[in-house]
Scaffold this motif. Structure first.
Motif, PDB file in Angstrom:
ATOM      1  N   THR A   1      80.619  -2.840  43.075  1.00 11.77           N
ATOM      2  CA  THR A   1      81.835  -3.294  42.391  1.00 11.77           C
ATOM      3  C   THR A   1      81.816  -2.973  40.902  1.00 11.77           C
ATOM      4  O   THR A   1      82.872  -2.818  40.289  1.00 11.77           O
ATOM      5  CB  THR A   1      82.023  -4.810  42.588  1.00 11.77           C
ATOM      6  OG1 THR A   1      80.810  -5.489  42.253  1.00 11.77           O
ATOM      7  CG2 THR A   1      82.381  -5.133  44.016  1.00 11.77           C
TER       8      THR A   1
ATOM      9  N   SER B   1      88.060  -2.558  44.352  1.00 12.26           N
ATOM     10  CA  SER B   1      86.978  -3.451  44.760  1.00 12.26           C
ATOM     11  C   SER B   1      87.466  -4.579  45.668  1.00 12.26           C
ATOM     12  O   SER B   1      86.697  -5.087  46.475  1.00 12.26           O
ATOM     13  CB  SER B   1      86.290  -4.038  43.524  1.00 12.26           C
ATOM     14  OG  SER B   1      87.190  -4.800  42.754  1.00 12.26           O
TER      15      SER B   1
ATOM     16  N   SER C   1      80.438  -9.868  43.383  1.00 12.18           N
ATOM     17  CA  SER C   1      81.521  -8.888  43.408  1.00 12.18           C
ATOM     18  C   SER C   1      82.824  -9.484  42.885  1.00 12.18           C
ATOM     19  O   SER C   1      83.566  -8.836  42.143  1.00 12.18           O
ATOM     20  CB  SER C   1      81.727  -8.362  44.834  1.00 12.18           C
ATOM     21  OG  SER C   1      81.946  -9.424  45.741  1.00 12.18           O
TER      22      SER C   1
END
Length: 904
Positions: A550, A558, A597
């Motif tokens: 990410t 992402s 992330s």
């Protein structure tokens, strides 16, 4: 003096109060600090290649801390329950049976609790039919009251009436000792397992004589030896996880039963923090000895394993050494996975709740069996005689022979073969006896059909008798089918059963736990819980991967990557659990993917949103929303530097603006100019144009950058037409309010130009440069020569001619250019002009053609006719005057028709 803990607590409280006071008194400073911190974090994430790993490690640290909380455990077990509902149920071992003290049993025997000799009677039947093992699910901690034997009393009364002598033993028989009778029944049945539980308070033994105390102590010693094993002192530390400090005593059965029972198992439950039973503690350490759960004791007996052949490794396994597998008839070590507390996950059998799982038989059937079996056997014998087929009798003889052979051999492979043969013979006997009962079933159906047509008390009575007889046949067959089975006697009647919540059922009769334990281990369907360290390793790998991935992706890309990763890891978790019974922390893995992330993506979103807000703010007055969105999608369009692009450039200027500005006050001038520029800018942006700059009253714009437009010339022309039309409306309003009216000259050219951010890294301007730009500027000024207001180049005309109406003005050579160009006046949109205007344009084109052919007189006449219709037609005026000049002084014979402009 106050304790050090108190002092530290006071200091912490003081610090927190000071921080809270600072925040409330300096909100702007705190806001700026937070904003600056976020900005630095955004820069760190965006510019540091290691930021993904660092965020992943921080996230992992948070997850590890969270994994030690009760909330984490609650979430994890809920996810476990969800996975269990998805996975297929394991199969049921066909030897497991429940003997239920159900509604039918209580209705026929009487209210519960029953006198204990009833259980003794049932155990006698079980021994007779060859049950392999019997386990009670309810405890016998207290002695029961003695009762009078009504039958013996009747016998004594008869003797007294007849004057016969009554012996002492006959008087003793009047009293029923239920505890002794149950103990005798347990001893007779042989393989009976009794339950017990650990207590949280010490049992007090008082008001009993020494003989009773000695009896109790003897019973307790036998209980301890049968129910537990000694832990070697050198290994005591390994077993500390099996200790429950709050358990201080054991509630064992009464001494009479302890002496008679085969073995004992504890029935304590250890639900999870939410009260749901998912695991069972198989072993417990108490006073230096390990005690076994009821389910494990049942298995030890089934596997023919004694207490000395069990090996316990907390956190790893319980091993039943040299066990005889009742299915394969092979000797093997049975390894049962447990955690440090001795807990094993139960793999629940299906297809439904306890009532729908395993085999069930009402306990009352055991009490009914001795009363009806002879009659039913006579019925079977009679049916065999009537059929003339003696296969059933032959099979019974064969069955007895096979049992003798089975009991006489010790080789396990031969035993397995004999067992299979026995089962085949028994199956054939059951099929024959079911066949004997079939005519009764058919007769019941026939009578039920007759009763539907017409009521008959005779038929109803016959139907009642047939149903009872069929029920008796089924009882005999089902009781005899208990041979070699593993039975649990438990309470299932309403108001007596012990209900709890298990993984998949909110209301489960807890008597079913024992058979599910046995079934899990017999089938070797163990649920393997991944250790904490391995879980952390999985989380570490997932967090690092997601952090790196990410960090290198854009925020928008992402998001689907995160969603797909979460979907994949949860799907993998479900598959591993459903197919291989492997269980790792789903919540931990999910957080290991999501937390780093999502953190990085959120920071990138904030950074991109900040950039978007900057771009929108910086360009909202110069670009259309569509163009701004395009730049936001591709910010590299705004990097320092330029690129060659085919564009349409627009210039406009207010005619006689100097005179207007001198006549107005600065305030009025600014108000008028802002009104004009606002309206024009809106139209430019509406057509996806880009405003390059304002220079006083002048506007410079272009179409085709930064957003790529295939029809930029068309959009530019349509925008210019809309601007001139809007100016007409504005002039009417200005005239009405006595204000100055603005007339605006516009020039448009289509060609190659360099477009981009020009300037320095600290100060730049998004603009266009090149000859095409200069030409557009010259065309705007060239309008003066023809008294026109919108002039377009030949390239613009050719690109937009299918959508506009324009007339050829001239072939001109602007100042600073050697190559002449053809220019047009932009009149309006295709299909929107009046017939009169089109007639004038036709006349104009005809007149220009005569002018090019040097027919000055004819051309002048035609231009005069146009001016009579439209006296303000600038191009016609210009050509009318040229015709007059050329008629007096004609141009040379090599004249190319080019008109050279003398000024910009």
């Amino acid at each position: 003096m106050p304790s050090s803990t108190h002092q530290y607590g006071m200091k912490a409280f003081f610090c927190i109060r000071q921080i809270a006071l600072f925040i409330t008194t300096n909100p702007k400073s705190v806001y700026r600090l937070i904003k600056k911190s976020i900005q630095r974090l955004q820069d760190f994430i965006g510019n540091n290649n290691l930021s993904g790993i660092i965020v992943a490690l921080i996230s992992l640290f948070v997850i590890v801390l969270f994994s030690y909380t009760e909330m984490y455990e609650v979430f994890e077990v809920r996810l476990y329950d969800l996975r269990f509902k998805i996975k297929p149920m394991i199969s049921e071992w066909d030897k497991l049976v429940f003997l239920n003290i159900d509604e039918s049993s209580i209705n026929n025997v009487g209210e519960y609790p029953w006198p204990r000799h009833k259980y003794a009677n049932g155990l006698g039947v079980l021994k007779e039919v060859g049950i392999r093992q019997v386990t009670f699910d309810f405890e016998f901690q207290d002695h029961s009251l003695k009762q009078l034997n009504r039958e013996k009393i009747e016998e004594l009364n008869n003797k007294i009436e007849k004057g016969k002598r009554i012996r002492r033993n006959e008087l003793a028989a009047v009293e029923l000792d239920n505890d002794k009778m149950l103990a005798d029944g347990i001893r007779y049945a042989e393989r009976v397992i009794l339950p017990y539980h650990f207590k949280k308070e010490t049992l007090e033994i008082s008001d009993i004589d020494n003989d009773q105390k000695e009896e109790i102590e003897k019973a307790r010693r036998r209980f301890v030896n049968r129910a537990s094993i000694q832990v070697p002192m050198e290994r005591i530390d390994e077993y500390k996880g099996l200790i429950d400090p709050d358990r201080v005593d054991i509630a064992i059965p009464i001494p009479e039963l302890v002496k008679a029972a085969h073995s004992f198992g504890f029935v304590d439950r250890d639900p999870d923090t939410d009260g749901i039973e998912r695991r069972i503690r198989l072993v417990r350490l108490f006073q230096g000895r390990i005690y076994f759960h009821m389910g494990l004791v049942m298995l030890m007996d089934i596997y023919s394993v004694n207490n000395d052949s069990i090996l316990i490794n907390p956190g790893e396994s319980i091993i039943l050494k040299d066990a005889i597998n009742p299915i394969s008839y092979q000797r093997e070590d049975i390894s049962i996975p447990i955690d440090k507390r001795g807990m094993m996950y139960i793999n629940w059998a299906g297809p439904g709740p306890l009532e729908e799982s395993f085999q069930h038989l009402s306990f009352y059937s055991l009490l009914e069996y001795p009363l009806i079996k002879e009659e039913i056997y006579d019925f079977f014998d009679e049916q065999e005689r009537l059929s003339g087929i003696t296969e059933r009798s032959r099979l019974y003889g064969e069955l007895a022979k096979r049992y003798n052979e089975y009991n006489s051999v010790s080789d396990l492979s031969i035993k397995r073969e004999k067992s299979q043969n026995i089962e085949k013979i028994r199956s054939k006997i059951r099929d024959i006896e079911k066949g004997y009962a079939k005519p009764i079933t058919e007769e019941i159906h026939r009578i039920e059909g007759e009763l539907i047509k017409a009521k008959s008390s005779g038929l109803e009575e016959e139907l009642y008798d047939l149903k009872n007889y069929l029920k008796a046949i089924n009882i005999v067959m089902r009781v005899e089918n208990l041979r070699d089975k593993i039975a649990i006697i438990g309470l299932t009647a309403t108001g007596t059963q012990d209900l709890g919540t298990v993984t998949i059922y909110p209301e489960f009769m807890m008597v079913g736990i024992h058979h599910n334990i046995v079934n899990t281990i017999i089938n070797k369907s163990f649920i393997y819980k991944i250790g904490r360290f391995t879980n952390y390793c999985i989380m570490f790998i997932l967090a690092i991967i997601m952090g790196i991935v990410t960090q290198r992706m854009g925020a928008r890309i992402s998001v689907p990557v995160i969603i797909m990763s979460l979907f994949f890891i949860n799907l993998l978790n479900i598959i591993l659990f459903a197919q291989f019974n492997i269980l790792f922390d789903e919540l931990g893995a999910t957080l290991a993917i999501f937390l780093p992330s999502a953190t990085i993506a959120a920071i990138k979103f904030m950074r991109e949103e900040s950039q978007k807000r900057f771009i929108k703010h910086a360009f909202s007055h110069y670009l259309s929303p569509k163009v701004i969105d395009e730049i936001i999608k591709e910010p590299e369009l705004l990097k320092l530097g330029g690129e060659s692009r085919f564009l349409t450039i627009f210039f406009s200027d207010v005619a006689q603006f100097s005179a207007i500005s001198e006549a107005l006050s600065p305030t009025d001038l600014v108000h008028l100019l802002n009104e004009y520029l606002s309206e024009m800018t809106d139209i430019i942006l509406k057509h996806n144009g880009t405003v390059d700059k304002y220079e006083g009253d002048a506007i410079m714009a272009f179409y085709g950058a930064p957003q790529h437009l295939e029809d930029h010339a068309i959009k530019a022309c349509l925008a210019a037409i809309d601007m001139q039309n809007r100016l007409k409306d504005m002039r009417m309003a200005w005239r009405k309010h006595g204000k100055h009216e603005l007339y605006v000259r516009m020039g448009l050219n289509t060609g190659v130009a360099v477009v981009g951010n020009m300037g320095s890294r600290t100060r730049m301007d998004y603009t266009v440069m090149g000859d095409s730009v200069n030409l557009a500027s010259r065309l705007e000024g060239a309008n003066k020569n023809y008294e026109t207001y919108t002039m377009i180049s030949e390239s613009t005309y050719n690109a937009a001619k299918d959508h506009i109406v324009a007339r050829q003005l001239d072939v001109i050579q602007v100042v600073g250019k050697d190559v002449p160009i053809q220019v047009y006046e932009l009149i309006g949109k295709e299909g929107e002009l009046s017939d009169q205007t089109m007639d004038i344009l036709n006349m104009y084109n005809n007149a220009v053609e005569h002018f090019r052919n040097r027919d000055w007189k004819k051309a002048r006449s035609l231009f005069r006719s146009i001016l009579k219709i439209s006296k303000d037609d600038g191009p016609s005026k210009t050509y009318y005057e040229r015709c007059y000049e050329f008629s007096i002084k004609p141009p040379p014979k090599n004249w190319d028709g080019v008109y050279k402009l003398k000024s910009k």
